[in-house]
Each structure stands twice: as C-alpha cells, then as structure tokens.
Design an enzyme around this catalytic site. Structure first.
Site, mmCIF file in Angstrom:
data_model
loop_
_atom_site.group_PDB
_atom_site.id
_atom_site.type_symbol
_atom_site.label_atom_id
_atom_site.label_comp_id
_atom_site.label_asym_id
_atom_site.label_seq_id
_atom_site.Cartn_x
_atom_site.Cartn_y
_atom_site.Cartn_z
ATOM 1 N N ASP A 180 -5.872 -0.405 -1.450
ATOM 2 C CA ASP A 180 -6.590 -1.339 -2.308
ATOM 3 C C ASP A 180 -7.922 -1.794 -1.744
ATOM 4 O OD1 ASP A 180 -5.390 -2.905 -0.187
ATOM 5 O OD2 ASP A 180 -5.929 -4.675 -1.361
ATOM 6 N N ASP A 216 -4.667 1.754 11.126
ATOM 7 C CA ASP A 216 -6.031 1.519 11.583
ATOM 8 C C ASP A 216 -5.967 1.067 13.050
ATOM 9 O OD1 ASP A 216 -8.779 1.117 11.466
ATOM 10 O OD2 ASP A 216 -8.655 -0.787 10.446
ATOM 11 N N ARG A 244 -5.626 0.468 -6.434
ATOM 12 C CA ARG A 244 -4.423 1.132 -5.911
ATOM 13 C C ARG A 244 -3.976 2.261 -6.811
ATOM 14 N NH1 ARG A 244 -2.326 -2.081 -1.778
ATOM 15 N NH2 ARG A 244 -2.439 -4.324 -2.032
ATOM 16 N N GLY A 246 0.766 -1.249 0.000
ATOM 17 C CA GLY A 246 0.000 0.000 0.000
ATOM 18 C C GLY A 246 0.794 1.295 0.000
ATOM 19 N N PHE A 283 -13.754 2.861 4.651
ATOM 20 C CA PHE A 283 -12.698 2.105 3.981
ATOM 21 C C PHE A 283 -12.244 2.876 2.758
ATOM 22 C CE2 PHE A 283 -10.622 -1.300 1.672
ATOM 23 C CZ PHE A 283 -9.925 -1.929 2.697
ATOM 24 N N LEU A 284 -10.978 3.257 2.744
ATOM 25 C CA LEU A 284 -10.446 4.125 1.699
ATOM 26 C C LEU A 284 -9.744 3.321 0.616
ATOM 27 C CD1 LEU A 284 -8.881 6.899 3.987
ATOM 28 C CD2 LEU A 284 -11.125 6.908 2.872
#
Ligand code: 5GP
Ligand code: MG
Length: 177
Positions: free
Chosen positions: A160, A104, A166, A45, A153-154
């Site tokens: 992703d 998170d 992505r 990520g 949720f980004l």
C-alpha cells in the site's frame, strides 16, 4: 488500473509474480513434505501473496494472520514494531511459515519471528515476496524469497501507499504515479 498512467510498466508483472509464486510453492512443498504447515500471513500487506501461495500449495495447511504495526501512514519505519493482533490458532508443535509481502529493515520480521519462536512452534520459517536486502538493519533469515530489489517504494499486489493501491494486480514503483 485507472489511477496509473497506461505507460507505467510494473516492476513485477502479474505473470512474473504468478510464475515466481509457483516456484516458491514448489520449494516449500519439497521442503515440508508431509508435515502439517501453518501459514501465518502478516496483515495487511500479505493478503494477496498468501492467497496465491496457499492455492499453489498441494499440502495440508492451516492459515492464520498476525498484525504488526510500525509504519503508520509514513513511508519510513518508526523502528518499533508492535504486534497488535495475535494468531488465533495454537501453534504448539506446528511448523510455522510466516508469509510477508516485503522485508525492508527486517525490524518487523525480527519482532515476529522472536514472538512466534516463543509460541512453542516446532519451527518458524519465513517466505517473503520481495526482499530489500541492502536495507537490512537487523539480522533475519528469509527462507523463501520471491524477488530482490535494491531501492524504491513499491505498491500493488497487497503493498500500500497510505492504505491505497493494494488492489493493483501487479507491483509498481510509487514514483510512477
Ligand atoms: P521492515 O520492518 O522490514 O522495515 O518493514 C517491513 C514492512 O514495511 C513491510 O511488511 C511493509 O508493510 C512495509 N514496507 C517496506 N517496504 C515497503 C515498500 O516498498 N512498499 C510498501 N508498500 N510497504 C513497504
Ligand atoms: Mg508487511
């Protein structure tokens, strides 16, 4: 991009991200001065954030990556992060800056910082583009934070949804689909 409705507004636009990455780079430069820095990107990520951050830094740095797995293809953490790819560089005596795209629960970063702290590094600090601070389950210090968000949720800019999205140039909420 084609797979997003044209009405979808990003949570963080390309411009907002670029401006914030520039500010983070300026703080990092000010803090590290002439020291030898190693950026350790958390795969997968962080690859875009690291690429942009590294190009904003005008100090000498080495770059490496580490892989930690915990999510599989689900949207919630399995709670047991495993380090599955180690850094190639010897971190002994180096100033290490972990570069992650989002924090998170903090479980991933906690495992990473614990691991890197045992590598003989002179220091281990953390830069994260997004911090979901209210979701924290374990204590972990983020030294450089791009943005703070409560929930959602980004996807995009490295983030992703089951390995897709992505490559979106900005950051969106998955529910915008
Ligand atoms: P933690 O261990 O802090 O719960 O989870 C950190 C990792 O979970 C992040 O590095 C990222 O890979 C994934 N993650 C957490 N929140 C999100 C999110 O909103 N979107 C995406 N795409 N990944 C997330
Ligand atoms: Mg990650």
């Amino acid at each position: 991009m084609k797979f997003f409705k044209s009405t979808s507004e990003p949570v963080y636009s390309k411009e907002a991200i670029a401006a914030r990455v520039g500010e983070l780079a300026a703080s990092i430069e000010a803090d590290y001065g002439g020291k030898q820095l190693v950026l350790v990107g958390v795969l997968t990520g962080s690859f875009i954030f690291l690429a942009d951050l590294a190009r904003e830094l005008s100090l000498d740095c080495e770059i490496d990556f580490i892989r930690v797995e915990s999510y599989g293809e689900g949207l919630v953490t399995s709670g047991a992060p495993r380090i599955t790819t180690l850094t190639k560089l010897d971190l002994t005596g180096k100033e290490v800056l972990v570069v992650d795209e989002i924090v998170d629960t903090g479980l991933t970063l906690r495992a990473l910082v614990d691991h890197l702290s045992q590598s003989g590094a002179a220091s281990v600090k953390v830069a994260a583009l997004v911090d979901k601070k209210t979701h924290r389950r374990v204590d972990v210090t983020v030294d450089y934070t791009g943005f703070e968000i409560e929930d959602g949720f980004l996807v995009g800019y490295g983030l992703d949804a089951a390995e897709k999205r992505r490559n979106l140039p900005a950051i969106y909420l998955l529910s915008d689909r």
